[in-house]
Design an enzyme around this catalytic site. Sequence first.
Site, PDB file in Angstrom:
ATOM      1  CG  HIS A  90      -2.036   0.945   1.179  1.00 18.69           C
ATOM      2  ND1 HIS A  90      -1.850   2.303   1.230  1.00 18.69           N
ATOM      3  CD2 HIS A  90      -3.372   0.755   1.055  1.00 18.69           C
ATOM      4  CE1 HIS A  90      -3.038   2.904   1.146  1.00 18.69           C
ATOM      5  NE2 HIS A  90      -3.972   1.986   1.034  1.00 18.69           N
ATOM      6  NE  ARG A 102      -3.129   7.918  -1.791  1.00 17.89           N
ATOM      7  CZ  ARG A 102      -3.165   6.714  -2.319  1.00 17.89           C
ATOM      8  NH1 ARG A 102      -3.072   6.548  -3.616  1.00 17.89           N
ATOM      9  NH2 ARG A 102      -3.287   5.649  -1.537  1.00 17.89           N
TER      10      ARG A 102
END
Lengths: 249, 622
Positions: free
Chosen positions: B249, B269
């Site tokens: 990740h 994000r």
Amino acid sequence: MTYQGRFRVWRGDDAGGALEDFTVEVNEGEVVLDIIHRLQATQAPDLAVRWNCKAGKCGSCSAEINGRPRLLCMTRMSIFEESETITVTPMRTFPIIRDLVTDVSFNYTKAREVPSFAPPADLAPGEYRMQQVDVERSQEFRKCIECFLCQNTCHVVRDHEENKEAFAGPRFLMRVAELEMHPLDTADRVDQAQDEHGLGYCNITKCCSEVCPEHIHITDNALIPMKERVADRKYDPIVWLGNKLFKRS
Amino acid sequence: MPELERHSFDVLVIGAGGAGLRAAIEAREHGLRTAVLCKSLFGKAHTVMAEGGIAAAMGNANESDNWQVHFRDTMRGGKFLNNWRMAELHAQEAPQRVWELETYGALFDRTKDGRISQRNFGGHEYPRLAHVGDRTGLELIRTLQQKIVSLQQDDFKELGDYEARLRVFQEFTVTELAKDGDRIAGAFGYWRESGRFVLFEAPAVILATGGIGKSFKVTSNSWEYTGDGHALALRAGASLINMEFIQFHPTGMVWPPSVKGILVTESVRGDGGVLRNSDGKRFMFDYIPEVFKDKYADNEEEADRWYTDQAGNRRPPELLPRDEVARAINSEVKAGRGSPHGGVFLDVSTRLPAEEIRRRLPSMHHQFKELADVDITAQPMEVGPTCHYVMGGVEVDPDTGSSSVPGLFAAGEVSGGMHGSNRLGGNSLSDLLVFGRRAGAGAAEYVRAMGERPVVPEDTVTEARATALRPFQREGGENPYTLHMELQQAMNDLVGIIRRAGEMEEALRRLEKLKQRAGSLTVEGHQQFNPGWHLALDLRNMLLVSECVAKAALLRTESRGGHTRDDHPSMEAEWRRKLLVCTVAGDVVSVEEKPQIPIRRDLLDLFDRTELEKYLTAEELS
């Protein structure tokens, strides 16, 4: 930044035990659970502790640090003085299994006693419509990570074994409130809260809210509103009369 | 020797995360007596760590969304290596599975018109993730847990016993599966609390044990993720596929050291957060790969416009699939443009008002405040890649979750194929629900159709007990904690995010030595809640699975998704057609190539030919 910290950790089982002293390395940025893990890896490989996510999300590593109920993984070493001796003990309200691990089955028993969500019969999956403002009340309670620190700290059952039978504890009274405030739940939970789950035992000292690692306003937003609903129904003279006349009680 | 505790069920589910609980609900609703066995307390499984949401093309936020678009995104994210049938079923059934959760009592965030709100995420063309702030995994696990309780309440009303048809054995570890001939016959394990052994007799076992991240040093995974299901399946004769593909990740915490690896949700994000290097530059614009050039904005203005106008603009490159973002961060840090603690900056503080950040990302706000003294409404976060998810797992029949061993099923992270070489964010929770349900139904059908019930041979118990007790038999041998740390270091350094042949060969040599040393593990104390002993038993699984990862990674001489080779940097269409299949005989892992089943014509037709040319060979296109 690294120093030798002094720890006293309770060790033992249901037959008894005692605090054991340790001197162990502490590094910058660490939490108490890191220190417990270091003890396991270097000095006490069979030291029992429950943990899982190490990020304050699963609620497994509940214990008492210097007598205060806390998550081991969210208690930073920087809140203590380097010279301080830190005492770690298991949660007091539940039976000891070993070292820092307690038998929390009381909570699972209580969870089963709360009737589940009762969905509306006329809505198919996908047809549920709810407004954000209406779901937010219950969403606050669903932030609960079931660490059981509130159950542990609640004076109704802490040191009062005899109340455990009748009292669901803050976590599960909050669950009742959560369902009662769910916009689409069809069950009536007000009388149950008082009669089945022991809401009346709570005298709103807010100890549960104080120890909640999720900062849920258990007392103000769940327990007090439930008490008000109970009071409205039980002590409203018109409702009282209605109950008498139509034998609803 | 104390008498052995025995239980008999129709279906055993190993693991109590999203896949395990959904499978158990399904098996019970098919009328089967079902047991759930889990290492932690009920409700603590690693699924609680999932933050962002559940991907399902419900079309609540954008009406253009449908299962075909979701299918396309999933295949692109996995670089077309996905088992296309799984990707198809997943995209088609995810909305039903999410709506069903509402009937169990889940409370998702809402749209203005009262439907389930959906948020943006990497690799998804439309806002698609059903969510509850950034604690969606907790909502999922609690909802399924409460559904199980509700079924138990039904059984109590009908039969006077909460556990008549569905029982949870918590803090229980399975060490061995039992077979009668070539069929599954049950499982053997121990209560973590008391150390006492238990034999379960059952004709069907569903593995839902999650991943393998604890073999790596920097990981977002909890102690439970030791590859138990992967190893149990291998030892029972099933095969694993895609084990070379590990998802790092892109955004894990990097400081302080004790929390290194803990996840920072992609929602940061999705909701507008950007990545910057030490020069303050939004570097992701420099890392848009050729295959994604027409979908991602190449300038800040267009990227920022996308948040309000998705039809007229391309997506910000911060929302590329995870493998791309993780590699980009890795390169920036290597080039000396990293943050003080060896990550990059993830900033949402200059992008959203503080109040909005606290509302949309409450757990992240809390996590950084409490663990790193960082206020994400005022400062950027420091983040770097962390081992997060294994795409590889048990090779299963897509429709039923059945492995090649009769009676053995798998669902969720422990199964392989669905995500190809890289999983999209949000596709994990939906995977758990879709294939958890299918495995539960598959196991139920298997039990219904089977003839005579299998019997567990007595020597299985004798052997399993001896293996489990071996660490107590010696003195002065290896410390399991030390061995575990060495394994994590080796996998992290040598089979990590960027791989080279020489390093992987070195990893295999080290694994071989660790395996030998593991033969002399020694544990102090007794069997009651003994973490040293638990780790010693889990290590056996970690070592076996790590060997699969390293061997498969060495064989695949290309770069694709969660497998990046410094010495073979390009993606090769020929390799897309091949799966690497791991099996074990004795304790020797072997890896063999196997051809992929060609993608069904009507599914291929969902893509433009020009896009397919980037992934498929000329022969496949003709």
